[in-house]
Design a protein around this motif. Structure first.
Motif, PDB file in Angstrom:
ATOM      1  N   SER A  72       8.010 -55.398  -8.094  1.00 38.77           N
ATOM      2  CA  SER A  72       9.098 -54.528  -7.844  1.00 38.77           C
ATOM      3  C   SER A  72       8.745 -53.628  -6.588  1.00 38.77           C
ATOM      4  CB  SER A  72       9.343 -53.819  -9.062  1.00 38.77           C
ATOM      5  OG  SER A  72       8.598 -52.896  -9.280  1.00 38.77           O
ATOM      6  N   SER A  73       9.769 -52.939  -6.291  1.00 34.78           N
ATOM      7  CA  SER A  73       9.611 -51.799  -5.297  1.00 34.78           C
ATOM      8  C   SER A  73       8.545 -50.761  -5.786  1.00 34.78           C
ATOM      9  CB  SER A  73      11.049 -51.398  -4.901  1.00 34.78           C
ATOM     10  OG  SER A  73      11.712 -50.609  -5.983  1.00 34.78           O
ATOM     11  N   THR A  74       8.730 -50.520  -6.982  1.00 30.22           N
ATOM     12  CA  THR A  74       7.690 -49.373  -7.419  1.00 30.22           C
ATOM     13  C   THR A  74       6.263 -49.832  -8.095  1.00 30.22           C
ATOM     14  OG1 THR A  74       8.913 -49.592  -9.589  1.00 30.22           O
ATOM     15  CG2 THR A  74       9.604 -47.629  -7.959  1.00 30.22           C
ATOM     16  N   GLY A  75       6.162 -51.145  -8.128  1.00 35.32           N
ATOM     17  CA  GLY A  75       4.837 -51.760  -8.484  1.00 35.32           C
ATOM     18  C   GLY A  75       5.097 -53.019  -9.211  1.00 35.32           C
ATOM     19  N   THR A  76       5.152 -52.933 -10.348  1.00 38.79           N
ATOM     20  CA  THR A  76       5.356 -54.223 -11.446  1.00 38.79           C
ATOM     21  C   THR A  76       6.147 -54.023 -12.486  1.00 38.79           C
ATOM     22  OG1 THR A  76       3.040 -54.725 -10.821  1.00 38.79           O
ATOM     23  CG2 THR A  76       3.938 -55.836 -12.619  1.00 38.79           C
ATOM     24  N   THR A  77       7.337 -54.923 -12.835  1.00 40.72           N
ATOM     25  CA  THR A  77       7.873 -54.671 -13.990  1.00 40.72           C
ATOM     26  C   THR A  77       7.382 -55.603 -15.031  1.00 40.72           C
ATOM     27  OG1 THR A  77      10.264 -54.428 -12.471  1.00 40.72           O
ATOM     28  CG2 THR A  77      10.373 -54.865 -14.570  1.00 40.72           C
ATOM     29  N   VAL A  78       7.299 -55.217 -16.044  1.00 42.00           N
ATOM     30  CA  VAL A  78       6.850 -55.852 -17.148  1.00 42.00           C
ATOM     31  C   VAL A  78       7.598 -56.365 -18.317  1.00 42.00           C
ATOM     32  CG1 VAL A  78       4.672 -55.898 -18.871  1.00 42.00           C
ATOM     33  CG2 VAL A  78       4.696 -54.517 -16.847  1.00 42.00           C
ATOM     34  N   TYR A  79       7.596 -57.565 -18.471  1.00 40.08           N
ATOM     35  CA  TYR A  79       8.514 -57.946 -19.798  1.00 40.08           C
ATOM     36  C   TYR A  79       7.695 -58.550 -20.704  1.00 40.08           C
ATOM     37  CZ  TYR A  79      11.931 -57.771 -16.079  1.00 40.08           C
ATOM     38  OH  TYR A  79      12.760 -57.661 -14.824  1.00 40.08           O
ATOM     39  N   GLY A  82      11.030 -61.153 -22.669  1.00 35.81           N
ATOM     40  CA  GLY A  82      12.179 -60.998 -21.938  1.00 35.81           C
ATOM     41  C   GLY A  82      12.600 -59.218 -22.015  1.00 35.81           C
ATOM     42  N   GLU A  83      12.027 -58.626 -22.561  1.00 32.83           N
ATOM     43  CA  GLU A  83      12.530 -56.977 -22.743  1.00 32.83           C
ATOM     44  C   GLU A  83      11.327 -56.312 -21.786  1.00 32.83           C
ATOM     45  OE1 GLU A  83      12.184 -53.400 -25.612  1.00 32.83           O
ATOM     46  OE2 GLU A  83      11.416 -55.150 -26.675  1.00 32.83           O
ATOM     47  N   ASP A  84      12.205 -55.449 -20.923  1.00 32.51           N
ATOM     48  CA  ASP A  84      11.584 -54.526 -20.038  1.00 32.51           C
ATOM     49  C   ASP A  84      10.699 -53.408 -20.453  1.00 32.51           C
ATOM     50  OD1 ASP A  84      10.663 -53.125 -18.069  1.00 32.51           O
ATOM     51  OD2 ASP A  84      12.800 -53.227 -16.851  1.00 32.51           O
ATOM     52  N   ILE A  85       9.361 -53.550 -20.571  1.00 30.32           N
ATOM     53  CA  ILE A  85       8.763 -52.592 -21.462  1.00 30.32           C
ATOM     54  C   ILE A  85       7.748 -51.654 -20.284  1.00 30.32           C
ATOM     55  CG2 ILE A  85       8.633 -53.817 -23.637  1.00 30.32           C
ATOM     56  CD1 ILE A  85       5.630 -54.844 -22.675  1.00 30.32           C
ATOM     57  N   THR A  86       8.259 -51.805 -19.121  1.00 32.67           N
ATOM     58  CA  THR A  86       7.410 -50.966 -17.899  1.00 32.67           C
ATOM     59  C   THR A  86       7.294 -49.632 -18.346  1.00 32.67           C
ATOM     60  OG1 THR A  86       8.688 -52.566 -16.396  1.00 32.67           O
ATOM     61  CG2 THR A  86       7.551 -50.786 -15.546  1.00 32.67           C
ATOM     62  N   GLU A  87       8.359 -48.856 -18.750  1.00 33.64           N
ATOM     63  CA  GLU A  87       7.821 -47.603 -19.268  1.00 33.64           C
ATOM     64  C   GLU A  87       7.272 -47.239 -20.157  1.00 33.64           C
ATOM     65  OE1 GLU A  87       9.420 -44.750 -17.370  1.00 33.64           O
ATOM     66  OE2 GLU A  87       9.709 -46.211 -15.745  1.00 33.64           O
ATOM     67  N   ASP A  88       7.324 -48.007 -21.151  1.00 31.92           N
ATOM     68  CA  ASP A  88       6.893 -47.996 -22.446  1.00 31.92           C
ATOM     69  C   ASP A  88       5.350 -48.225 -22.494  1.00 31.92           C
ATOM     70  OD1 ASP A  88       9.462 -47.904 -23.906  1.00 31.92           O
ATOM     71  OD2 ASP A  88       9.230 -49.943 -23.629  1.00 31.92           O
ATOM     72  N   ILE A  89       4.755 -49.014 -21.476  1.00 34.26           N
ATOM     73  CA  ILE A  89       3.278 -49.343 -21.431  1.00 34.26           C
ATOM     74  C   ILE A  89       2.572 -48.182 -20.872  1.00 34.26           C
ATOM     75  CG2 ILE A  89       3.665 -51.773 -21.187  1.00 34.26           C
ATOM     76  CD1 ILE A  89       2.780 -51.675 -18.380  1.00 34.26           C
ATOM     77  N   ARG A  90       3.282 -47.043 -20.530  1.00 39.01           N
ATOM     78  CA  ARG A  90       2.579 -45.879 -19.841  1.00 39.01           C
ATOM     79  C   ARG A  90       2.377 -44.743 -20.893  1.00 39.01           C
ATOM     80  NH1 ARG A  90      -0.149 -48.350 -15.855  1.00 39.01           N
ATOM     81  NH2 ARG A  90       1.151 -50.124 -15.291  1.00 39.01           N
TER      82      ARG A  90
END
Ligand code: CDP
Ligand code: CDP
Length: 223
Positions: A72-79, A82-90
């Motif tokens: 993604s433009s900010t790095g990596t989107t993590v699913y 199928g659920e977007d957990i990009t924020e949660d993993i930090r």
């Protein structure tokens, strides 16, 4: 055609992901954030109340779940499934648990296989702890990024403040030191500088200087 791979390892806050992403962009390579993979499994386990001391339960979760990384433009989107957990993993909870989850050999072997497959298919920059030593021992370029722990904690602190979040510099420093110790002392594939890695101490370097230094090394190795 074989792929060209750049391995970037080092401790927390050394600048690996920021720089790896920039280097990948400049070279037109895929960026593979291996830390995000261990973080995703940790987050999936926490969200499902799976005991993170139970290696077998974690393996089952990994085998049955669907972990995807999308550039993604900010790095990596993590699913995860199928659920977007990009924020949660930090989250802090993931920060405090991920080194335990990533210490299990079976989990590491599973992740390594995925990482090796991705890197064999495309020219790629991978960042992590064991890329140059275990995942890609024959990587074309190996870099070990470091910086003083004070500087690394300050960077993470600034990052939090810039996001408008509260932050405690001393707590961040303690967290980083603890995670580095766990990552460096685990039995299988610990955080370690590969013998043939170029070491870059970035304590007094800004992001662009580090990126340029790595691009120079890539140029030297691609002839
Ligand atoms: O960004 P930061 O350096 O804080 O961490 P990360 O690269 O997202 O990695 C999070 C955690 O995953 C590390 O502290 C390690 O426990 C684990 N990890 C690993 O064991 N091996 C890798 N190749 C990458 C990450
Ligand atoms: O991936 P890793 O944990 O090694 O570090 P990072 O997440 O890429 O970088 C941590 C923070 O330090 C980010 O906010 C970067 O913008 C910042 N940074 C910096 O100020 N100077 C550098 N030379 C490298 C990173």
């Amino acid at each position: 055609m074989t792929s060209f791979n750049v391995a970037i390892d080092g401790p927390a806050g050394a600048g690996k992901s920021t720089v790896a992403k920039q280097v990948a962009e400049k070279l037109g390579f895929l960026y593979i954030d291996t830390g995000a993979m261990y973080r995703a499994l940790t987050q999936a386990a926490l969200a499902r109340q799976i005991d993170v001391n139970d290696e077998e339960a974690l393996i089952q979760l990994l085998r049955n779940g669907n972990l995807e990384l999308a550039p993604s433009s900010t790095g990596t989107t993590v699913y995860w499934d199928g659920e977007d957990i990009t924020e949660d993993i930090r989250s802090n909870q993931v920060n405090q648990t991920v080194s335990l989850v990533s210490s299990y050999k079976q989990i590491r072997l599973y992740m390594m296989e995925k990482q090796q497959k991705l890197a064999s298919e495309k020219n790629a920059v991978l960042d992590g702890r064991d890329i140059g030593t275990h995942v890609l021992p024959d990587a074309d370029v190996k870099i070990f990024l470091t910086a003083s722990v004070e500087e690394r904690a300050k960077r993470r602190h600034t990052e939090q403040l810039n996001k408008g979040l509260t932050s405690d510099l001393e707590a961040i420093k303690r967290d980083i030191e603890k995670r580095d110790a766990l990552d460096s002392n685990r039995a299988f594939a610990p955080l370690k500088q590969a013998d043939d890695a170029e070491v870059l101490d970035t304590t007094r370097m800004d992001i662009n200087q580090v990126t340029d230094a790595i691009l120079d090394l890539v140029k030297e190795h691609s002839v």
